[in-house]
Design a protein around this motif. Structure first.
Motif, PDB file in Angstrom:
ATOM      1  N   THR A   1       0.856  -1.180   0.000  1.00 47.97           N
ATOM      2  CA  THR A   1       0.000   0.000   0.000  1.00 47.97           C
ATOM      3  C   THR A   1       0.890   1.227   0.000  1.00 47.97           C
ATOM      4  OG1 THR A   1      -1.616  -1.208   1.337  1.00 47.97           O
ATOM      5  CG2 THR A   1      -1.920   1.161   1.155  1.00 47.97           C
ATOM      6  N   ILE A   2       0.576   2.169  -0.872  1.00 48.57           N
ATOM      7  CA  ILE A   2       1.300   3.432  -0.941  1.00 48.57           C
ATOM      8  C   ILE A   2       0.366   4.532  -0.457  1.00 48.57           C
ATOM      9  CG2 ILE A   2       2.392   5.131  -2.463  1.00 48.57           C
ATOM     10  CD1 ILE A   2       3.194   2.793  -4.289  1.00 48.57           C
ATOM     11  N   PHE A   3       0.835   5.307   0.514  1.00 52.93           N
ATOM     12  CA  PHE A   3       0.087   6.446   1.033  1.00 52.93           C
ATOM     13  C   PHE A   3       0.784   7.707   0.541  1.00 52.93           C
ATOM     14  CE2 PHE A   3      -0.829   2.990   3.850  1.00 52.93           C
ATOM     15  CZ  PHE A   3      -2.162   3.166   4.198  1.00 52.93           C
ATOM     16  N   CYS A   4       0.117   8.480  -0.303  1.00 57.09           N
ATOM     17  CA  CYS A   4       0.662   9.743  -0.800  1.00 57.09           C
ATOM     18  C   CYS A   4      -0.017  10.867  -0.040  1.00 57.09           C
ATOM     19  CB  CYS A   4       0.393   9.900  -2.293  1.00 57.09           C
ATOM     20  SG  CYS A   4       1.076   8.590  -3.305  1.00 57.09           S
ATOM     21  N   SER A   5       0.779  11.661   0.663  1.00 57.78           N
ATOM     22  CA  SER A   5       0.203  12.691   1.517  1.00 57.78           C
ATOM     23  C   SER A   5       1.034  13.960   1.456  1.00 57.78           C
ATOM     24  CB  SER A   5       0.149  12.193   2.964  1.00 57.78           C
ATOM     25  OG  SER A   5      -0.382  13.182   3.809  1.00 57.78           O
ATOM     26  N   GLN A   6       0.370  15.065   1.642  1.00 57.94           N
ATOM     27  CA  GLN A   6       1.073  16.343   1.738  1.00 57.94           C
ATOM     28  C   GLN A   6       1.611  16.564   3.147  1.00 57.94           C
ATOM     29  OE1 GLN A   6      -1.251  19.601   0.242  1.00 57.94           O
ATOM     30  NE2 GLN A   6      -2.000  18.405  -1.478  1.00 57.94           N
TER      31      GLN A   6
ATOM     32  N   SER B   1       4.284  12.488  11.077  1.00 58.69           N
ATOM     33  CA  SER B   1       4.098  13.009  12.435  1.00 58.69           C
ATOM     34  C   SER B   1       2.820  13.838  12.570  1.00 58.69           C
ATOM     35  CB  SER B   1       5.301  13.853  12.853  1.00 58.69           C
ATOM     36  OG  SER B   1       5.399  15.002  12.026  1.00 58.69           O
ATOM     37  N   GLU B   2       2.249  14.259  11.460  1.00 58.54           N
ATOM     38  CA  GLU B   2       1.017  15.056  11.472  1.00 58.54           C
ATOM     39  C   GLU B   2      -0.237  14.223  11.236  1.00 58.54           C
ATOM     40  OE1 GLU B   2       1.532  18.973   9.344  1.00 58.54           O
ATOM     41  OE2 GLU B   2       3.334  17.914   8.656  1.00 58.54           O
TER      42      GLU B   2
ATOM     43  N   HIS C   1      -1.653  11.815  13.047  1.00 55.01           N
ATOM     44  CA  HIS C   1      -2.462  11.544  14.242  1.00 55.01           C
ATOM     45  C   HIS C   1      -3.656  12.469  14.363  1.00 55.01           C
ATOM     46  CE1 HIS C   1      -1.026   8.626  17.342  1.00 55.01           C
ATOM     47  NE2 HIS C   1      -0.154   8.431  16.373  1.00 55.01           N
ATOM     48  N   GLU C   2      -3.422  13.747  14.167  1.00 54.54           N
ATOM     49  CA  GLU C   2      -4.482  14.734  14.394  1.00 54.54           C
ATOM     50  C   GLU C   2      -5.632  14.623  13.399  1.00 54.54           C
ATOM     51  OE1 GLU C   2      -2.519  18.704  12.504  1.00 54.54           O
ATOM     52  OE2 GLU C   2      -1.409  17.680  14.091  1.00 54.54           O
ATOM     53  N   ASN C   3      -5.440  13.914  12.304  1.00 56.59           N
ATOM     54  CA  ASN C   3      -6.493  13.764  11.297  1.00 56.59           C
ATOM     55  C   ASN C   3      -7.119  12.367  11.282  1.00 56.59           C
ATOM     56  OD1 ASN C   3      -6.455  16.402  10.156  1.00 56.59           O
ATOM     57  ND2 ASN C   3      -4.510  15.879   9.187  1.00 56.59           N
ATOM     58  N   LEU C   4      -6.803  11.551  12.271  1.00 54.48           N
ATOM     59  CA  LEU C   4      -7.307  10.175  12.300  1.00 54.48           C
ATOM     60  C   LEU C   4      -8.361   9.945  13.383  1.00 54.48           C
ATOM     61  CD1 LEU C   4      -4.040   8.237  11.514  1.00 54.48           C
ATOM     62  CD2 LEU C   4      -6.109   8.295  10.130  1.00 54.48           C
ATOM     63  N   TYR C   5      -9.208  10.907  13.593  1.00 49.90           N
ATOM     64  CA  TYR C   5     -10.389  10.870  14.440  1.00 49.90           C
ATOM     65  C   TYR C   5     -10.116  10.774  15.936  1.00 49.90           C
ATOM     66  CZ  TYR C   5     -14.775   9.662  16.618  1.00 49.90           C
ATOM     67  OH  TYR C   5     -15.838   9.646  17.460  1.00 49.90           O
ATOM     68  N   ASP C   6      -9.405   9.784  16.376  1.00 52.58           N
ATOM     69  CA  ASP C   6      -9.295   9.464  17.803  1.00 52.58           C
ATOM     70  C   ASP C   6      -7.872   8.990  18.078  1.00 52.58           C
ATOM     71  OD1 ASP C   6     -10.892   7.856  20.289  1.00 52.58           O
ATOM     72  OD2 ASP C   6      -9.226   6.761  19.411  1.00 52.58           O
ATOM     73  N   PRO C   7      -7.269   9.409  19.175  1.00 53.27           N
ATOM     74  CA  PRO C   7      -5.878   9.016  19.453  1.00 53.27           C
ATOM     75  C   PRO C   7      -5.631   7.506  19.481  1.00 53.27           C
ATOM     76  CG  PRO C   7      -6.570  10.750  20.959  1.00 53.27           C
ATOM     77  CD  PRO C   7      -7.796  10.324  20.200  1.00 53.27           C
ATOM     78  N   THR C   8      -6.566   6.746  19.998  1.00 51.06           N
ATOM     79  CA  THR C   8      -6.380   5.295  20.067  1.00 51.06           C
ATOM     80  C   THR C   8      -6.424   4.682  18.677  1.00 51.06           C
ATOM     81  OG1 THR C   8      -7.408   5.278  22.245  1.00 51.06           O
ATOM     82  CG2 THR C   8      -7.233   3.168  21.117  1.00 51.06           C
ATOM     83  N   LEU C   9      -7.397   5.084  17.869  1.00 51.58           N
ATOM     84  CA  LEU C   9      -7.459   4.615  16.477  1.00 51.58           C
ATOM     85  C   LEU C   9      -6.226   5.082  15.709  1.00 51.58           C
ATOM     86  CD1 LEU C   9     -11.173   5.089  15.356  1.00 51.58           C
ATOM     87  CD2 LEU C   9      -9.861   2.980  15.294  1.00 51.58           C
TER      88      LEU C   9
ATOM     89  N   ILE D   1       0.773   1.179   9.581  1.00 47.95           N
ATOM     90  CA  ILE D   1       1.243   1.781   8.326  1.00 47.95           C
ATOM     91  C   ILE D   1       2.745   2.050   8.390  1.00 47.95           C
ATOM     92  CG2 ILE D   1       1.135   3.815   6.841  1.00 47.95           C
ATOM     93  CD1 ILE D   1      -1.826   4.095   7.622  1.00 47.95           C
ATOM     94  N   ILE D   2       3.207   2.656   9.451  1.00 47.11           N
ATOM     95  CA  ILE D   2       4.574   3.175   9.506  1.00 47.11           C
ATOM     96  C   ILE D   2       5.600   2.099   9.844  1.00 47.11           C
ATOM     97  CG2 ILE D   2       6.060   4.849  10.679  1.00 47.11           C
ATOM     98  CD1 ILE D   2       3.504   6.617  10.947  1.00 47.11           C
ATOM     99  N   TYR D   3       5.217   1.093  10.633  1.00 48.50           N
ATOM    100  CA  TYR D   3       6.138   0.016  10.996  1.00 48.50           C
ATOM    101  C   TYR D   3       6.563  -0.726   9.730  1.00 48.50           C
ATOM    102  CZ  TYR D   3       7.960  -4.163  13.231  1.00 48.50           C
ATOM    103  OH  TYR D   3       8.768  -5.199  13.622  1.00 48.50           O
ATOM    104  N   ASN D   4       7.838  -0.847   9.498  1.00 48.98           N
ATOM    105  CA  ASN D   4       8.413  -1.500   8.310  1.00 48.98           C
ATOM    106  C   ASN D   4       8.111  -0.789   7.005  1.00 48.98           C
ATOM    107  OD1 ASN D   4       9.885  -3.535   9.468  1.00 48.98           O
ATOM    108  ND2 ASN D   4       8.216  -5.015   9.411  1.00 48.98           N
ATOM    109  N   ALA D   5       7.784   0.503   7.066  1.00 57.15           N
ATOM    110  CA  ALA D   5       7.484   1.260   5.846  1.00 57.15           C
ATOM    111  C   ALA D   5       8.740   1.943   5.314  1.00 57.15           C
ATOM    112  CB  ALA D   5       6.418   2.313   6.140  1.00 57.15           C
ATOM    113  N   TYR D   6       8.736   2.215   4.038  1.00 62.60           N
ATOM    114  CA  TYR D   6       9.739   3.062   3.423  1.00 62.60           C
ATOM    115  C   TYR D   6       9.090   4.433   3.262  1.00 62.60           C
ATOM    116  CZ  TYR D   6      12.172  -1.232   2.190  1.00 62.60           C
ATOM    117  OH  TYR D   6      12.817  -2.427   2.242  1.00 62.60           O
TER     118      TYR D   6
END
Length: 93
Positions: A43-48, A52-53, A55-63, A71-76
């Motif tokens: 899976t490729i996530f293309c983001s502006q 580190s930013e 978290h604030e757009n993913l609804y809830d801190p636990t989610l 996503i980030i673990y073992n990601a390039y």
């Protein structure tokens, strides 16, 4: 049915990732999707935004923790700096 199809794709590209904050149901769907694809498909996530930013757009801190961990673990990560690619590669004026 649509989620089942997304789980099976060999490569999934999510462009403009987190351009708008996710609602609860959307965040839960993303968690389910990344969990199903983890170590099975790419899976490729293309983001502006920098990761580190996210978290604030993913609804809830636990989610957000659960989603980012998967996503980030073992990601390039590839950071593109400078002017927009659309400006660099666009039609000259």
């Amino acid at each position: 049915d649509y989620m089942k199809k997304l789980r099976k794709e060999k490569l999934l590209i999510l462009d403009e990732w987190l351009l708008y904050p996710l609602k609860e149901a959307e965040a839960r769907d993303v968690l389910e999707l990344v969990e199903a694809r983890n170590r099975v498909a790419s899976t490729i996530f293309c983001s502006q935004y920098d990761t580190s930013e996210w978290h604030e757009n993913l609804y809830d801190p636990t989610l957000a923790d659960a989603i980012c961990d998967r996503i980030i673990y073992n990601a390039y990560t590839i950071q593109i700096e400078g002017e927009s690619m659309r400006k660099r590669k666009g039609i000259p004026e």
